[in-house]
Design an enzyme around this catalytic site. Structure first.
Site, mmCIF file in Angstrom:
data_model
loop_
_atom_site.group_PDB
_atom_site.id
_atom_site.type_symbol
_atom_site.label_atom_id
_atom_site.label_comp_id
_atom_site.label_asym_id
_atom_site.label_seq_id
_atom_site.Cartn_x
_atom_site.Cartn_y
_atom_site.Cartn_z
ATOM 1 N N LYS A 88 0.957 -1.041 0.125
ATOM 2 C CA LYS A 88 0.503 0.040 -0.221
ATOM 3 C C LYS A 88 1.116 1.300 -0.339
ATOM 4 C CE LYS A 88 -2.173 -0.491 4.005
ATOM 5 N NZ LYS A 88 -1.743 -2.141 4.735
ATOM 6 N N ARG A 121 10.624 -7.279 4.180
ATOM 7 C CA ARG A 121 10.700 -5.233 3.469
ATOM 8 C C ARG A 121 11.694 -4.987 4.724
ATOM 9 N NH1 ARG A 121 5.471 -2.789 4.631
ATOM 10 N NH2 ARG A 121 5.382 -3.032 6.984
ATOM 11 N N ARG A 139 11.891 -2.488 9.940
ATOM 12 C CA ARG A 139 10.803 -2.567 11.246
ATOM 13 C C ARG A 139 10.324 -2.880 12.449
ATOM 14 N NH1 ARG A 139 5.616 -0.020 8.033
ATOM 15 N NH2 ARG A 139 4.465 -0.773 9.265
ATOM 16 N N ARG A 141 -0.302 -9.059 13.662
ATOM 17 C CA ARG A 141 -0.924 -8.059 12.814
ATOM 18 C C ARG A 141 -1.653 -8.079 11.417
ATOM 19 N NH1 ARG A 141 4.320 -4.893 10.244
ATOM 20 N NH2 ARG A 141 2.136 -3.639 9.200
HETATM 21 P P1 AMP Z 1 1.298 0.837 8.690
HETATM 22 O O1 AMP Z 1 2.491 1.405 8.228
HETATM 23 O O2 AMP Z 1 -0.088 0.858 8.106
HETATM 24 O O3 AMP Z 1 1.625 -0.691 8.472
HETATM 25 O O4 AMP Z 1 1.008 1.192 10.155
HETATM 26 C C1 AMP Z 1 1.630 0.467 11.729
HETATM 27 C C2 AMP Z 1 1.318 0.499 13.013
HETATM 28 O O5 AMP Z 1 0.281 1.989 13.269
HETATM 29 C C3 AMP Z 1 -0.148 -0.205 12.134
HETATM 30 O O6 AMP Z 1 -0.046 -1.883 13.074
HETATM 31 C C4 AMP Z 1 -1.211 -0.334 13.347
HETATM 32 O O7 AMP Z 1 -0.660 -0.089 14.961
HETATM 33 C C5 AMP Z 1 -0.850 1.186 13.832
HETATM 34 N N1 AMP Z 1 -1.771 1.658 12.881
HETATM 35 C C6 AMP Z 1 -2.020 2.648 11.876
HETATM 36 N N2 AMP Z 1 -2.659 2.726 10.745
HETATM 37 C C7 AMP Z 1 -3.639 2.838 12.491
HETATM 38 C C8 AMP Z 1 -5.169 3.374 11.968
HETATM 39 N N3 AMP Z 1 -5.815 3.599 10.998
HETATM 40 N N4 AMP Z 1 -5.405 2.699 12.934
HETATM 41 C C9 AMP Z 1 -5.642 2.231 14.321
HETATM 42 N N5 AMP Z 1 -4.273 1.602 14.463
HETATM 43 C C10 AMP Z 1 -3.379 1.662 13.418
#
Ligand code: AMP
Length: 229
Positions: free
Chosen positions: A21, A135, A168, A179
């Site tokens: 994404k 990643r 990460r 996740r």
């Molecule tokens: P991402 O970079 O989109 O994979 O997000 C990394 C982490 O940030 C996720 O695993 C969640 O812990 C937190 N996170 C990001 N966006 C959200 C959201 N809309 N709601 C809740 N947690 C979020």
């Protein structure tokens, strides 16, 4: 006016963790000349700066859990009201729960904005583990690479800025598994939610990055907002 020939377009990009994404959202937002809002990036930045929001988000992110809706909704509302969203936005990583989707609907209604489309990048579960664990991210500019599918030209160095690449914390195996569990339980129901609203477009994400991007472009140019008036 952007490549769709419209002044403003408001989009969401969805998909399981590891669907690519972030990479796709960045390129698509550039092409459409709209702002790319990644809630994950917002939280990582807040953690780096040691803000209150960062402190709250950190413990959840480290476990691969979702940050509570109350924290995410408030910060996203604030972000969407900034002037740089005036030409539209591409939301990446929000909403992640039905509560967030409903809150977004309220926000947009209050702002007099329509959601033009939701793109779901679909990838089978078995591919996601490998993708997430391979990643690597640039410590300096945040660019994303993969040890197998999107290698940097020089090992461990960012092509764009020469920064050091790192894994990460939440891409380690135990966190990745959680996740994915959280995604299927809490976020996947949004596919049905947006399908029922008639705004969902699906793209097959189990292919090379350039092919996925071509499909994304096609999906976006097929949205009603891009139809000739
Ligand atoms: P991402 O970079 O989109 O994979 O997000 C990394 C982490 O940030 C996720 O695993 C969640 O812990 C937190 N996170 C990001 N966006 C959200 C959201 N809309 N709601 C809740 N947690 C979020």
């Amino acid at each position: 006016m952007n490549s769709l020939g419209v002044i403003r377009v408001n989009l969401l990009i969805m998909g399981p963790p590891g669907a690519g994404k972030g990479t796709q959202a960045e390129t698509l937002a550039q092409e459409l000349q709209i702002i790319n809002i990644s809630t994950g990036d917002m939280f990582r930045e807040a953690i780096r700066q040691g803000t209150e929001m960062g402190k709250k988000a950190r413990e959840y992110m480290e476990m691969g859990e979702l940050v509570p809706d109350s924290v995410v909704v408030g910060s996203t509302r604030e972000r969407l009201s900034q002037p740089d969203c005036a030409r539209g936005f591409l939301l990446d990583g929000f909403p992640r729960t039905v509560v967030q989707a409903e809150a977004l609907e309220d926000m947009l209604e209050t702002m007099g904005i329509v959601l033009d489309g939701v793109i779901n990048i679909a990838v089978p579960r078995e591919k996601l583990l490998e993708r997430l664990m391979g990643r690597r991210i640039c410590r300096n500019c945040g660019a994303s690479y993969h040890l197998r599918y999107n290698k940097p030209k020089v090992e461990n160095k960012c092509d764009a800025c020469g920064g050091e690449l790192y894994q990460r914390e939440d891409d380690h195996e135990d966190v990745v598994r959680n996740r994915l569990f959280v995604y299927y339980k809490q976020t996947a129901p949004l596919i049905g939610y947006y399908f029922a609203k008639g705004v969902l477009r699906e793209v097959d994400g189990a292919r090379p990055i350039a092919e996925i991007f071509a499909d994304l472009q096609a999906a976006v140019s097929g949205l009603p907002v891009a139809a000739p008036h």
